[in-house]
Scaffold this motif. Structure first.
Motif, mmCIF file in Angstrom:
data_model
loop_
_atom_site.group_PDB
_atom_site.id
_atom_site.type_symbol
_atom_site.label_atom_id
_atom_site.label_comp_id
_atom_site.label_asym_id
_atom_site.label_seq_id
_atom_site.Cartn_x
_atom_site.Cartn_y
_atom_site.Cartn_z
ATOM 1 N N GLU A 22 -3.661 -2.009 6.671
ATOM 2 C CA GLU A 22 -3.592 -1.655 8.094
ATOM 3 C C GLU A 22 -2.774 -2.702 8.861
ATOM 4 N N TYR A 23 -3.041 -3.975 8.588
ATOM 5 C CA TYR A 23 -2.289 -5.048 9.245
ATOM 6 C C TYR A 23 -0.798 -4.942 8.903
ATOM 7 N N PHE A 24 -0.523 -4.720 7.620
ATOM 8 C CA PHE A 24 0.859 -4.635 7.153
ATOM 9 C C PHE A 24 1.600 -3.481 7.828
ATOM 10 N N LEU A 25 0.958 -2.293 7.881
ATOM 11 C CA LEU A 25 1.627 -1.129 8.466
ATOM 12 C C LEU A 25 1.882 -1.322 9.963
ATOM 13 N N LYS A 80 0.246 -13.301 4.753
ATOM 14 C CA LYS A 80 0.544 -14.246 3.669
ATOM 15 C C LYS A 80 -0.362 -14.009 2.464
ATOM 16 N N MET A 81 -1.625 -13.686 2.719
ATOM 17 C CA MET A 81 -2.564 -13.381 1.624
ATOM 18 C C MET A 81 -2.108 -12.132 0.861
ATOM 19 N N LEU A 82 -1.643 -11.121 1.612
ATOM 20 C CA LEU A 82 -1.172 -9.891 0.974
ATOM 21 C C LEU A 82 0.087 -10.165 0.153
ATOM 22 N N GLU A 83 0.993 -10.955 0.692
ATOM 23 C CA GLU A 83 2.218 -11.300 -0.036
ATOM 24 C C GLU A 83 1.888 -12.092 -1.298
ATOM 25 N N LYS A 84 0.922 -12.984 -1.197
ATOM 26 C CA LYS A 84 0.521 -13.764 -2.363
ATOM 27 C C LYS A 84 -0.057 -12.868 -3.448
ATOM 28 N N GLU A 85 -0.850 -11.858 -3.032
ATOM 29 C CA GLU A 85 -1.464 -10.945 -4.004
ATOM 30 C C GLU A 85 -0.401 -10.075 -4.668
ATOM 31 N N ILE A 86 0.601 -9.620 -3.896
ATOM 32 C CA ILE A 86 1.653 -8.778 -4.451
ATOM 33 C C ILE A 86 2.646 -9.609 -5.267
ATOM 34 N N GLY A 87 2.877 -10.848 -4.823
ATOM 35 C CA GLY A 87 3.778 -11.736 -5.553
ATOM 36 C C GLY A 87 5.179 -11.778 -5.011
ATOM 37 N N TYR A 88 5.392 -11.102 -3.891
ATOM 38 C CA TYR A 88 6.721 -11.084 -3.281
ATOM 39 C C TYR A 88 6.578 -11.138 -1.764
ATOM 40 N N ALA A 89 7.646 -11.635 -1.120
ATOM 41 C CA ALA A 89 7.668 -11.606 0.340
ATOM 42 C C ALA A 89 7.847 -10.176 0.817
ATOM 43 N N LEU A 90 7.136 -9.827 1.861
ATOM 44 C CA LEU A 90 7.223 -8.474 2.415
ATOM 45 C C LEU A 90 8.087 -8.442 3.678
ATOM 46 N N PHE A 91 8.217 -9.587 4.324
ATOM 47 C CA PHE A 91 9.006 -9.664 5.558
ATOM 48 C C PHE A 91 9.961 -10.850 5.487
ATOM 49 N N ASN A 92 11.131 -10.664 6.049
ATOM 50 C CA ASN A 92 12.036 -11.774 6.305
ATOM 51 C C ASN A 92 11.787 -12.240 7.733
ATOM 52 N N ARG A 93 11.572 -13.550 7.896
ATOM 53 C CA ARG A 93 11.289 -14.103 9.208
ATOM 54 C C ARG A 93 12.458 -14.998 9.623
ATOM 55 N N GLU A 145 9.645 -2.547 1.942
ATOM 56 C CA GLU A 145 9.898 -1.116 2.144
ATOM 57 C C GLU A 145 9.131 -0.268 1.130
ATOM 58 N N ILE A 146 9.088 -0.753 -0.123
ATOM 59 C CA ILE A 146 8.322 -0.025 -1.158
ATOM 60 C C ILE A 146 6.832 -0.004 -0.808
ATOM 61 N N VAL A 147 6.325 -1.187 -0.435
ATOM 62 C CA VAL A 147 4.906 -1.282 -0.070
ATOM 63 C C VAL A 147 4.603 -0.415 1.145
ATOM 64 N N GLN A 148 5.531 -0.388 2.106
ATOM 65 C CA GLN A 148 5.323 0.428 3.304
ATOM 66 C C GLN A 148 5.159 1.909 2.940
ATOM 67 N N GLN A 149 6.039 2.413 2.068
ATOM 68 C CA GLN A 149 5.968 3.828 1.693
ATOM 69 C C GLN A 149 4.659 4.149 0.981
ATOM 70 N N GLU A 150 4.264 3.272 0.056
ATOM 71 C CA GLU A 150 3.026 3.522 -0.685
ATOM 72 C C GLU A 150 1.800 3.380 0.222
ATOM 73 N N ALA A 151 1.875 2.419 1.154
ATOM 74 C CA ALA A 151 0.760 2.242 2.090
ATOM 75 C C ALA A 151 0.618 3.459 3.000
ATOM 76 N N LEU A 152 1.748 4.045 3.390
ATOM 77 C CA LEU A 152 1.705 5.268 4.206
ATOM 78 C C LEU A 152 1.103 6.423 3.408
ATOM 79 N N ASN A 153 1.414 6.494 2.114
ATOM 80 C CA ASN A 153 0.826 7.531 1.247
ATOM 81 C C ASN A 153 -0.688 7.370 1.166
ATOM 82 N N ILE A 154 -1.121 6.109 1.014
ATOM 83 C CA ILE A 154 -2.562 5.836 0.969
ATOM 84 C C ILE A 154 -3.216 6.224 2.285
ATOM 85 N N GLN A 155 -2.576 5.883 3.391
ATOM 86 C CA GLN A 155 -3.112 6.219 4.713
ATOM 87 C C GLN A 155 -3.237 7.730 4.881
#
Length: 307
Positions: free
Chosen positions: A7-10, A37-50, A62-72
């Motif tokens: 939810e936070y990520f989306l 940061k906890m979510l990125e650590k669990e996935i093993g990759y950065a999700l956002f460029n800051r 982008e991949i995580v976003q699509q799958e998270a939307l499917n879950i939602q």
């Protein structure tokens, strides 16, 4: 991975701004940063460029976003389907019942149920294995007499009922012994019916044979034959009350008295849909209206747990 992390990520992937996303979520900006940061650590990759205050999704993001939307979407669909099952007056109900008079009881109530809920389909499964049908979820609930102990089942005694000797002539005595009742010309259900099984068992116990002059599976045929004076019959109070028997007379059977308990059987921790709940409500109302011998504590428990 927790659902709140998605939810936070989306929310952040939509806002692309930590402060705005945090405000929308009702949390602080540092808390949101920590959770991402906890979510990125669990996935093993950065999700956002800051880059300064600017935020953008990475390719992995982008991949995580699509799958998270499917879950939602799946969660929303699941919630919608459950709401439809629990509130909307459509669908179907499956009831497992023993062969015999309980089938008649359930079928008779179907008339009232259909008038109230014409869009709900009722399926009655007549079986000697009511508990099995409920456990395997081939039925929403069952109605049974004799039960085995099973921790997976929720069993509620609906009522206790007695048996009557019925005839077309008024009798001076309100009661009659079972032994004397057997001397009457009897019109009974066949031996496969639960009522008849109980009568056979009782006759064996007192050492007196049960020899009906007519056997038929039709309760209407039994009542019509009794009306015409062909003989008497022994029926449960359930049948006597649920059919037009105002023109017939009954005597309570005693010495020994014949009684049995009627149980509602459901699977524990199993979702009870709207149709099943409404049918059970109708059944309980009829039982209470007819003043059957009920256990108030059991009925109250049923009301709080299901109704």
């Amino acid at each position: 991975m927790e659902l709140r992390h998605l939810e936070y990520f989306l929310t952040l992937s939509k806002e692309l701004h930590f402060t705005k996303a945090a405000e929308k979520l009702g949390i602080t900006q540092p808390t949101l940063s920590h959770q991402i940061k906890m979510l990125e650590k669990e996935i093993g990759y950065a999700l956002f460029n800051r880059v300064g205050k600017k935020v953008e999704l990475t390719r992995v993001g982008e991949i995580v976003q699509q799958e998270a939307l499917n879950i939602q979407d799946s969660l929303q669909s699941m919630s919608s389907q459950i709401t439809a099952l629990s509130k909307i007056e459509i669908g179907e109900i499956k009831i497992a019942v023993l062969p015999g008079e309980i089938t008649d009881l359930v079928s008779t109530l179907c008339i009232q149920f259909n008038q109230l809920y014409p869009n709900i389909k009722v399926i009655i499964e007549t079986t000697d294995q009511v508990e099995k049908a409920v456990l395997q979820q081939n039925a929403d609930f069952g109605i049974d007499f004799q039960l085995t102990s099973n921790d997976l089942l929720q069993v509620t005694k609906l009522y206790d009922e007695e048996f009557y000797l019925i005839s077309n002539k008024e009798n001076e005595q309100p009661n009659i012994s079972f032994s004397t009742a057997l001397e009457s010309p009897l019109i009974l259900f066949p031996s496969v019916h639960q009522c008849r099984k109980l009568l056979n068992k009782t006759s064996t116990e007192i050492g007196k044979p049960l020899e009906p002059i007519v056997e038929t599976s039709s309760i209407q045929s039994i009542l019509n034959l009794v009306r015409s004076g062909v003989g008497c019959s022994i029926v449960s109070r359930t049948l006597y009350e649920f059919y037009g028997t105002q023109d017939l007379f009954f005597q309570h059977i005693d010495k020994p008295s014949i009684n049995r308990a009627v149980y509602l059987v459901m699977k524990k921790n199993c979702f009870i849909n709207y149709a099943a709940r409404e049918y059970i409500k109708l059944l309980v109302r009829e039982v209470e209206k007819l003043n059957f011998k009920t256990e108030k504590e059991a009925i109250d428990s049923l009301h709080s747990a299901v109704l």
